[in-house]
Design a protein around this motif. Structure first.
Motif, PDB file in Angstrom:
ATOM      1  N   GLU A 168       0.846  -1.184   0.000  1.00  0.00           N
ATOM      2  CA  GLU A 168       0.000   0.000   0.000  1.00  0.00           C
ATOM      3  C   GLU A 168       0.882   1.234   0.000  1.00  0.00           C
ATOM      4  N   ARG A 169       0.387   2.278  -0.629  1.00  0.00           N
ATOM      5  CA  ARG A 169       1.035   3.582  -0.553  1.00  0.00           C
ATOM      6  C   ARG A 169      -0.007   4.516   0.070  1.00  0.00           C
ATOM      7  N   PRO A 170      -0.067   4.511   1.380  1.00  0.00           N
ATOM      8  CA  PRO A 170      -1.219   5.122   2.050  1.00  0.00           C
ATOM      9  C   PRO A 170      -1.303   6.640   1.953  1.00  0.00           C
ATOM     10  N   ASP A 171      -0.149   7.306   1.839  1.00  0.00           N
ATOM     11  CA  ASP A 171      -0.197   8.757   1.966  1.00  0.00           C
ATOM     12  C   ASP A 171       0.694   9.492   0.984  1.00  0.00           C
ATOM     13  N   GLY A 172       1.111   8.868  -0.065  1.00  0.00           N
ATOM     14  CA  GLY A 172       1.926   9.544  -1.063  1.00  0.00           C
ATOM     15  C   GLY A 172       3.400   9.588  -0.757  1.00  0.00           C
ATOM     16  N   SER A 173       3.788   9.182   0.451  1.00  0.00           N
ATOM     17  CA  SER A 173       5.218   9.131   0.742  1.00  0.00           C
ATOM     18  C   SER A 173       5.620   7.759   1.254  1.00  0.00           C
ATOM     19  N   ASN A 174       4.807   7.149   2.102  1.00  0.00           N
ATOM     20  CA  ASN A 174       5.144   5.837   2.632  1.00  0.00           C
ATOM     21  C   ASN A 174       4.725   4.732   1.664  1.00  0.00           C
ATOM     22  N   PHE A 175       5.446   3.627   1.758  1.00  0.00           N
ATOM     23  CA  PHE A 175       5.146   2.443   0.953  1.00  0.00           C
ATOM     24  C   PHE A 175       5.283   1.260   1.902  1.00  0.00           C
ATOM     25  N   THR A 176       4.186   0.541   2.123  1.00  0.00           N
ATOM     26  CA  THR A 176       4.199  -0.486   3.156  1.00  0.00           C
ATOM     27  C   THR A 176       4.014  -1.887   2.577  1.00  0.00           C
ATOM     28  N   LEU A 177       4.574  -2.846   3.285  1.00  0.00           N
ATOM     29  CA  LEU A 177       4.371  -4.259   2.991  1.00  0.00           C
ATOM     30  C   LEU A 177       3.730  -4.878   4.224  1.00  0.00           C
ATOM     31  N   LYS A 178       2.584  -5.495   4.034  1.00  0.00           N
ATOM     32  CA  LYS A 178       1.881  -6.141   5.146  1.00  0.00           C
ATOM     33  C   LYS A 178       1.893  -7.649   4.931  1.00  0.00           C
ATOM     34  N   ILE A 179       2.222  -8.347   5.997  1.00  0.00           N
ATOM     35  CA  ILE A 179       2.091  -9.808   5.990  1.00  0.00           C
ATOM     36  C   ILE A 179       1.013 -10.124   7.010  1.00  0.00           C
ATOM     37  N   ARG A 180      -0.070 -10.732   6.567  1.00  0.00           N
ATOM     38  CA  ARG A 180      -1.259 -10.868   7.419  1.00  0.00           C
ATOM     39  C   ARG A 180      -1.067 -11.863   8.548  1.00  0.00           C
ATOM     40  N   SER A 181      -0.544 -12.988   8.269  1.00  0.00           N
ATOM     41  CA  SER A 181      -0.373 -14.043   9.260  1.00  0.00           C
ATOM     42  C   SER A 181       0.991 -14.666   9.041  1.00  0.00           C
ATOM     43  N   THR A 182       1.965 -14.188   9.806  1.00  0.00           N
ATOM     44  CA  THR A 182       3.351 -14.563   9.538  1.00  0.00           C
ATOM     45  C   THR A 182       3.602 -16.041   9.825  1.00  0.00           C
ATOM     46  N   LYS A 183       4.513 -16.586   9.027  1.00  0.00           N
ATOM     47  CA  LYS A 183       4.965 -17.965   9.206  1.00  0.00           C
ATOM     48  C   LYS A 183       6.452 -17.943   9.523  1.00  0.00           C
ATOM     49  N   LEU A 184       6.935 -19.028  10.079  1.00  0.00           N
ATOM     50  CA  LEU A 184       8.353 -19.108  10.420  1.00  0.00           C
ATOM     51  C   LEU A 184       9.225 -18.816   9.190  1.00  0.00           C
ATOM     52  N   GLU A 185       8.812 -19.307   8.049  1.00  0.00           N
ATOM     53  CA  GLU A 185       9.613 -19.142   6.834  1.00  0.00           C
ATOM     54  C   GLU A 185       9.574 -17.723   6.261  1.00  0.00           C
ATOM     55  N   ASP A 186       8.800 -16.838   6.876  1.00  0.00           N
ATOM     56  CA  ASP A 186       8.826 -15.430   6.471  1.00  0.00           C
ATOM     57  C   ASP A 186      10.006 -14.694   7.086  1.00  0.00           C
ATOM     58  N   SER A 187      10.723 -15.337   7.989  1.00  0.00           N
ATOM     59  CA  SER A 187      11.899 -14.717   8.598  1.00  0.00           C
ATOM     60  C   SER A 187      12.930 -14.431   7.518  1.00  0.00           C
ATOM     61  N   ALA A 188      13.302 -13.166   7.389  1.00  0.00           N
ATOM     62  CA  ALA A 188      14.213 -12.748   6.326  1.00  0.00           C
ATOM     63  C   ALA A 188      14.489 -11.262   6.481  1.00  0.00           C
TER      64      ALA A 188
END
Lengths: 111, 111
Positions: free
Chosen positions: A68-88
């Motif tokens: 999402e680019r909520p406000d014209g400056s920030n750019f976010t990545l959301k992970i809804r339900s993290t898993k162990l293998e998302d560690s990185a």
């Protein structure tokens, strides 16, 4: 010199929790990216974003991920339900004239 | 599937010598290639790029060579310095917003 910034630098979360990783791209850049890098491995493309929509995404970027680019400056990545293998390490990049500028990354640890 | 791979995981060179880092790619449609340098704890940093209509491009102390016949590119660093110690990645795209990274070669500069 302008640079891409990312927060937090390190995020620890429990499996199943939602996380939001934040990025502030360089202000005049129009293309934005998220990559991840599992420790000791190569950088993997997750998603590219242009004109407020996803341009391309990889097979890694499943329904658990959103950007999402909520406000014209920030750019976010959301992970809804993290898993162990998302560690990185998660890197944000912004691009102008085919040159990508990477942020310092957020280390995500899922326990 | 599409991949970009490196021949050697670690390269050790004497300070002052020239370094050659190699990369093979599999997608014959790849038309743009980039070399990145990643220092410990940092995001990848753009070094030099080359388009598929060229076979050589030079920068400051670096040269990229592209051989489309065998789908191979190399990064040459002249007069390698201690500050060149890092992991080097090649990356490619085929006219899309998706960039594929190679595994990475760790360059160690010996004093």
């Amino acid at each position: 010199e302008p640079e891409v910034t990312q927060t937090p630098s390190h995020q620890v979360t429990q499996m199943g929790q939602e996380v939001i990783l934040r990025c502030v791209p360089i202000s005049n850049h129009l293309y934005f990216y998220w990559y991840r890098q599992i420790l000791g491995q190569k950088v993997e493309f997750l998603v590219s974003f242009y004109n407020n929509e996803i341009s391309e995404k990889s097979e890694i970027f499943d329904d658990q991920f959103s950007v999402e680019r909520p406000d014209g400056s920030n750019f976010t990545l959301k992970i809804r339900s993290t898993k162990l293998e998302d560690s990185a390490m998660y890197f944000c990049a912004s691009m102008v004239a085919n040159e990508q500028y990477f942020g310092p990354g957020t280390r995500l640890t899922v326990t | 599937g599409e991949s970009v791979g490196l021949h050697l995981p670690t390269l050790s060179v004497q300070e002052g010598d020239n370094s050659i880092i190699n990369c093979a790619y599999s997608n014959s449609a790849s038309d743009y290639f980039i070399w990145y340098k990643q220092e410990s704890g940092k995001g990848p940093q753009f070094i030099i790029d080359i388009r598929s209509n060229m076979d050589k491009r030079q920068g400051q102390r670096v040269t990229v060579l592209l051989n489309k016949t065998v789908k191979h590119l190399s990064l040459q660093i002249a007069a390698t310095q201690p500050g060149d110690s890092a992991v080097y990645f090649c990356s490619s795209t085929s006219g899309t917003y998706k960039y594929i990274f190679g595994t990475g070669t760790r360059l160690k500069v010996l004093a």
